[in-house]
Scaffold this active site. Structure first.
Site, PDB file in Angstrom:
ATOM      1  CD1 TRP A  27       0.240   0.425   3.399  1.00 24.04           C
ATOM      2  CD2 TRP A  27      -0.253  -1.719   2.996  1.00 24.04           C
ATOM      3  NE1 TRP A  27       0.698  -0.322   4.450  1.00 24.04           N
ATOM      4  CE2 TRP A  27       0.406  -1.643   4.233  1.00 24.04           C
ATOM      5  CE3 TRP A  27      -0.664  -2.971   2.526  1.00 24.04           C
ATOM      6  CZ2 TRP A  27       0.659  -2.769   5.023  1.00 24.04           C
ATOM      7  CZ3 TRP A  27      -0.401  -4.088   3.304  1.00 24.04           C
ATOM      8  CH2 TRP A  27       0.247  -3.982   4.539  1.00 24.04           C
ATOM      9  CD  GLU A  40      -3.339   3.053   8.049  1.00 25.21           C
ATOM     10  OE1 GLU A  40      -3.485   2.491   9.151  1.00 25.21           O
ATOM     11  OE2 GLU A  40      -2.215   3.401   7.622  1.00 25.21           O
ATOM     12  CG  LEU A  83      -8.200  -9.915   7.020  1.00 28.50           C
ATOM     13  CD1 LEU A  83      -8.615  -8.818   6.053  1.00 28.50           C
ATOM     14  CD2 LEU A  83      -6.864  -9.557   7.646  1.00 28.50           C
ATOM     15  N   GLY A  84     -11.062 -11.527  10.443  1.00 30.06           N
ATOM     16  CA  GLY A  84     -11.834 -11.302  11.673  1.00 30.06           C
ATOM     17  C   GLY A  84     -12.417  -9.890  11.759  1.00 30.06           C
ATOM     18  CE1 TYR A 123      -3.094   5.219  12.874  1.00 30.63           C
ATOM     19  CE2 TYR A 123      -4.715   3.762  11.874  1.00 30.63           C
ATOM     20  CZ  TYR A 123      -3.418   4.207  11.994  1.00 30.63           C
ATOM     21  OH  TYR A 123      -2.440   3.651  11.212  1.00 30.63           O
ATOM     22  CG  ASP A 141      -0.768   3.361  15.513  1.00 33.11           C
ATOM     23  OD1 ASP A 141       0.091   4.036  16.114  1.00 33.11           O
ATOM     24  OD2 ASP A 141      -0.478   2.522  14.638  1.00 33.11           O
ATOM     25  CB  CYS A 195       9.676   1.991  20.093  1.00 30.01           C
ATOM     26  SG  CYS A 195       9.482   2.459  21.822  1.00 30.01           S
ATOM     27  CB  CYS A 212      14.365   8.021  24.473  1.00 29.46           C
ATOM     28  SG  CYS A 212      13.159   6.934  25.226  1.00 29.46           S
TER      29      CYS A 212
HETATM   30 FE1  SF4 Z   1      11.608   3.438  22.283  1.00 25.55          FE
HETATM   31 FE2  SF4 Z   1      12.973   5.307  23.538  1.00 25.55          FE
HETATM   32 FE3  SF4 Z   1      14.125   2.995  23.038  1.00 25.55          FE
HETATM   33 FE4  SF4 Z   1      13.593   4.683  21.046  1.00 25.55          FE
HETATM   34  S1  SF4 Z   1      15.030   4.976  22.687  1.00 25.55           S
HETATM   35  S2  SF4 Z   1      13.233   2.466  21.066  1.00 25.55           S
HETATM   36  S3  SF4 Z   1      11.688   5.594  21.757  1.00 25.55           S
HETATM   37  S4  SF4 Z   1      12.368   3.324  24.355  1.00 25.55           S
END
Ligand code: SF4
Length: 355
Positions: A27, A40, A83-84, A123, A141, A195, A212
């Site tokens: 997509w 989506e 897909l449900g 979203y 999301d 993440c 972070c």
């Molecule tokens: Fe997630 Fe922070 Fe690690 Fe990046 S640095 S992967 S935002 S926890």
């Protein structure tokens, strides 16, 4: 807290990372409004890898909003089989009809107008508006909530609608106005691939590493904070594959409720013994000749969990007027009737009957 975190600092490294690392997805090649919409909706509750073949098949058979609006319900459910959450595709068809009637077959390039369409929430409206039309609105999301709460060390319950609204406002303010598509996709991609939701985040591969807070404190795994979902209700069921040669009995579920309008094997509440199962088949006016146990199966819906016991019951002769059931050739059942994946284990048996 997200209030204290300067979100604008993530824009440049995030987008640069995305341009170098984005996955090739069907997509993404042609991000037209209809294709973005279909992808989506499919991606809600379903993994990217699982969605790919469904997406290709769906847009090949129904390449336009008009095709979707005019598709028969049975065919639509068949295309969605596996897909449900079938209301997703029913709602899409209702929305497609509205788009035909009110927008000449083209999804509106307007976030507020998109939100009015059936099945399109904040979203999805944000994703279509930004990815297909470049409109600078966020698409928040679960991936985005996870990345931002980890970055900013925000411990608010992400299940709260008020927090999602606040997140949307914060991102709307901070996102680059000329790169909305890349920005939203980058946040989702980072959440899906780096993440990650399950297991340790891959912080060493993260472009936001130095920004972070929870990475610095070693507390990323404690975020996001999420209130527990209600416990699922457990239901025992006995599923009966009633067979005569390569014909089987099927039933259509009611038009409303769980798995509405889908086809299923006859099934009853509770765990029936062989004797009870035979009694049920006799009560249908059929003459059972053999019963054989099938594997047990479990299927998890959002609020219910089915624990299923199964039998195949061979009968002397299927009478066409038995209790409003359908009598289908195994091949016909497999190829043309939408049967939810809850019954996958029993469908497997039917597949074995197809020569
Ligand atoms: Fe997630 Fe922070 Fe690690 Fe990046 S640095 S992967 S935002 S926890």
């Amino acid at each position: 807290m997200i209030f204290d975190f300067d979100l604008q600092r993530i824009n440049v490294p995030l987008i640069e990372w995305f341009e170098k690392n984005k996955r090739i997805l069907p997509w993404r090649e042609r991000p037209e409004p209809y294709r973005v919409w279909v992808s989506e909706i499919m991606l809600q509750q379903t993994r990217v890898e699982a969605v790919k073949p469904y997406f290709e098949r769906f847009v090949a058979e129904l390449p336009t909003v008009q095709d979707l609006a005019e598709c028969s319900e049975e065919r639509l459910l068949k295309l969605w089989e596996g897909l449900g959450y079938y209301n997703r595709v029913r709602n899409m068809q209702i929305a497609a009809k509205t788009v035909m009637e009110e927008y000449e077959g083209v999804l509106p390039a307007n976030y507020e107008e998109l939100l009015k369409l059936k099945g399109i929430g904040h979203y999805t409206a944000g994703a279509i508006a930004s990815i297909a039309y470049g409109i600078p609105v966020p698409a928040v999301d679960g991936n985005v909530l996870r990345v931002i709460t980890r970055l900013s060390e925000d411990d608010t319950d992400i299940m709260k609608q008020s927090f999602k609204n606040m997140m949307e406002n914060a991102l709307r303010e901070s996102m680059p106005k000329d790169a909305a598509s890349a920005y939203n996709q980058a946040l989702m991609e980072l959440g899906a691939t780096v993440c990650v939701p399950n297991g340790e985040p891959q912080c060493e591969a993260c472009p936001l590493w130095d920004l972070c807070i929870t990475r610095r404190k070693g507390t990323a795994m404690q975020y996001p904070v999420k209130s527990k979902a209600k416990k699922r209700r457990l239901e025992d069921k006995t599923v009966l594959v009633i067979q005569d040669g390569n014909k089987v009995i099927m039933n259509r579920r009611p038009k409303k409720g769980l798995l509405a309008g889908m086809y299923e094997f006859p099934n009853v509440e509770g765990c029936l013994s062989e004797e009870e199962a035979l009694g049920y088949v006799k009560d249908l006016g059929l003459v059972p000749v053999r019963i054989q146990k099938l594997e047990e199966a479990k299927h998890i819906f959002s609020h219910i969990e089915w624990h299923m016991k199964g039998y195949v019951v061979k009968v002397a002769q299927l009478e066409e007027d038995t209790g409003g059931f359908l009598f289908l050739e195994a091949r016909d059942c497999i190829e043309n009737y939408p049967v939810p994946s809850a019954f996958e284990r029993y469908k497997e048996y039917i597949r074995g009957l197809v020569k």
